[in-house]
Design a protein around this motif. Structure first.
Motif, PDB file in Angstrom:
ATOM      1  N   ALA A  46       1.147  -1.297  -0.114  1.00 15.48           N
ATOM      2  CA  ALA A  46      -0.106  -0.407   0.274  1.00 15.48           C
ATOM      3  C   ALA A  46       0.826   1.197  -0.368  1.00 15.48           C
ATOM      4  N   ALA A  47       2.080   1.569   0.421  1.00 18.84           N
ATOM      5  CA  ALA A  47       3.039   2.391   0.350  1.00 18.84           C
ATOM      6  C   ALA A  47       3.037   2.889  -0.998  1.00 18.84           C
ATOM      7  N   GLY A  48       2.598   2.061  -1.986  1.00 19.52           N
ATOM      8  CA  GLY A  48       2.615   2.935  -3.371  1.00 19.52           C
ATOM      9  C   GLY A  48       1.639   3.478  -3.861  1.00 19.52           C
ATOM     10  N   LEU A  49       0.070   3.736  -3.194  1.00 19.82           N
ATOM     11  CA  LEU A  49      -0.664   3.438  -3.430  1.00 19.82           C
ATOM     12  C   LEU A  49      -1.486   5.256  -3.074  1.00 19.82           C
ATOM     13  N   GLU A  50      -1.822   6.404  -3.751  1.00 17.76           N
ATOM     14  CA  GLU A  50      -1.816   7.312  -3.589  1.00 17.76           C
ATOM     15  C   GLU A  50      -3.463   7.761  -3.083  1.00 17.76           C
ATOM     16  N   ALA A  51      -4.188   8.309  -2.340  1.00 14.87           N
ATOM     17  CA  ALA A  51      -5.491   8.590  -1.765  1.00 14.87           C
ATOM     18  C   ALA A  51      -5.519  10.493  -0.995  1.00 14.87           C
ATOM     19  N   ARG A  52      -6.447  10.464  -1.001  1.00 12.27           N
ATOM     20  CA  ARG A  52      -6.690  11.547  -0.737  1.00 12.27           C
ATOM     21  C   ARG A  52      -6.601  11.870   0.490  1.00 12.27           C
TER      22      ARG A  52
END
Length: 441
Positions: A46-52
């Motif tokens: 999940a470290a490379g995932l982007e989220a608001r």
């Protein structure tokens, strides 16, 4: 996996999925988009995932929101009005007279909002309710953001809401039309109990439920007195009467079901109905101990409810889940009855199954709605944390619920309600206290 931006990513120390028995994921992340769980991955991925919004809850359990399968939310305004009474005395001498003096649209809205604030702060994301002035209950659900099943009470005698059974049914359907299409609002038919509803009315409810594709929610076999009186008046026990009337089906959520014999347990299993177990209310009113272990072993779907705050005094589903597990053990003298993970299933996926929405909520799974809660296990009361499942059921308290999401929307963030105004709710509750006292209760 889709790589564009998510709405929310929740990194959790533990995730209790309720997908497979005893399944707990350690150091995983939940990615949410458009109200749904889109991915569940190891935290390292999940470290490379982007989220608001990215949350790091490294001391927390994240799990499905708790489903309160039986309640009377507006009765929160009658909390503590009459305690330590037998059920029928409590109803006829205290509760029904107080309701006759005070229950109307604003009472229901204010009481339901107060209840929903309490429930959200305790990790409940869905209430299956039963009361009057159904539009007010639905508006409270919309105001709070909770997933709300509005049970439309049906009785033979008059109240502030209706004159007779036909009037209750007509008004229920009229109010239901206003909220059709609201994703978090569902109306159900709620004939009160075998001792307050006639055969003809039960038949009408069964026909209407089939025509309108509605669930049925009813108090059944709550006390020994109810069963004995029903047998004396009709020649059969209430559940047998309801079977002959066509009420027993997967549409039915039977609240309480405390007094059952072996044949009735088999009957419940055969007809696929669900049971809302209310351990604290059953104890406080001395109604008895429901045979939960036998019901589960027979394949009956059993969920958990709080009942109303007038008969329980608090709407605490974590406490109710714990009490359900403990009561099953002492009632059978079997410490293995209702283990911790089974208790969690009863309070989550079993409730969703009873309501026909287990494909949408009740467990942490890709594609399901993000109805989730986070419980902080870092306090002295839950240290050390050997087993998060055990801690959720036997050690954690509702004050440790830090976050609540319904359909991906944060309704509680760091113990703060995001939609409901806590101070305004308390002021309204105090106002109602003065009004009720002024009328001599």
């Amino acid at each position: 996996m889709v790589q564009n931006k998510y709405d929310t990513i929740i990194n959790a120390r533990w995730i209790i999925t309720v997908e497979a028995d005893n399944e707990v994921l350690e150091n995983h992340a939940i990615a949410i988009r458009d109200g749904k769980i889109e991915a569940i991955v190891p935290a390292s991925q999940a470290a490379g995932l982007e989220a608001r919004e990215v949350l790091r809850l490294d001391r927390h359990v994240v799990m499905p929101g708790l489903i309160n399968l039986h309640g009377h939310s507006a009765m929160t305004l009658l909390r503590g009005l009459a305690d330590d009474k037998a059920l029928m005395d409590w109803l006829t001498q205290y509760i029904w007279p107080a309701e006759g003096r005070h229950v109307r649209d604003d009472f229901v809205f204010d009481g339901a909002c107060l209840a929903m604030a309490e429930m959200l702060r305790g990790g409940t994301t869905l209430i299956n309710d039963m009361y009057f002035f159904h539009g007010a209950m639905a508006r409270a659900g919309l105001a709070s953001g909770m997933r709300t099943f509005v049970g439309c009470s049906i009785l033979e005698f008059p109240t502030n809401y209706g004159a007779n059974a036909d009037d209750y049914i007509t008004r229920a359907l009229d109010e239901r039309r206003e909220f059709l299409g609201e994703e978090r609002i569902t109306f159900t038919l709620a004939p009160h109990a075998p001792y307050t509803v006639s055969d003809d009315t039960f038949r009408k409810v069964v026909t209407l439920a089939e025509q309108e594709d509605m669930l049925i929610h009813c108090h059944i076999h709550e006390t020994a007195h109810e069963v004995e009186t029903g047998l004396k008046e009709t020649g059969v026990r209430p559940l047998a009467r309801l079977k002959e009337l066509g009420l027993l089906s997967p549409r039915l959520i039977a609240a309480h079901m405390v007094h059952l014999n072996e044949a009735e347990i088999a009957l419940a299993a055969r007809h696929g109905l669900s049971i809302a177990h209310n351990p604290t209310s059953n104890m406080k009113l001395a109604s008895g101990i429901a045979p939960v272990k036998a019901l589960l072993e027979a394949g009956v779907n059993v969920g958990v409810g709080t009942d109303g705050a007038a008969s329980n005094n608090k709407l605490d589903m974590l406490a109710e889940t714990r009490m359900g597990a403990l009561l099953a053990k002492v009632g059978t003298l079997d410490p293995t009855a209702v283990p911790a993970y089974t208790a969690i299933r009863m309070a989550t996926i079993n409730g969703a199954r009873a309501l026909g929405i287990d494909d949408k909520v009740g467990s942490v799974a890709q594609g399901k709605m993000a109805d989730l809660i986070a419980i902080d296990l870092s306090s002295p009361e839950t240290a050390p944390a050997f087993d998060p499942v055990s801690h959720v059921v036997y050690a954690a308290g509702r004050e440790q619920v830090s976050h609540v999401w319904v359909q991906g929307e944060a309704l509680l963030r760091d113990r703060t309600l995001t939609r409901l105004d806590e101070e305004a709710l308390l002021a309204r509750a105090e106002d109602w206290r003065h009004r009720i006292l002024a009328r001599g209760e």
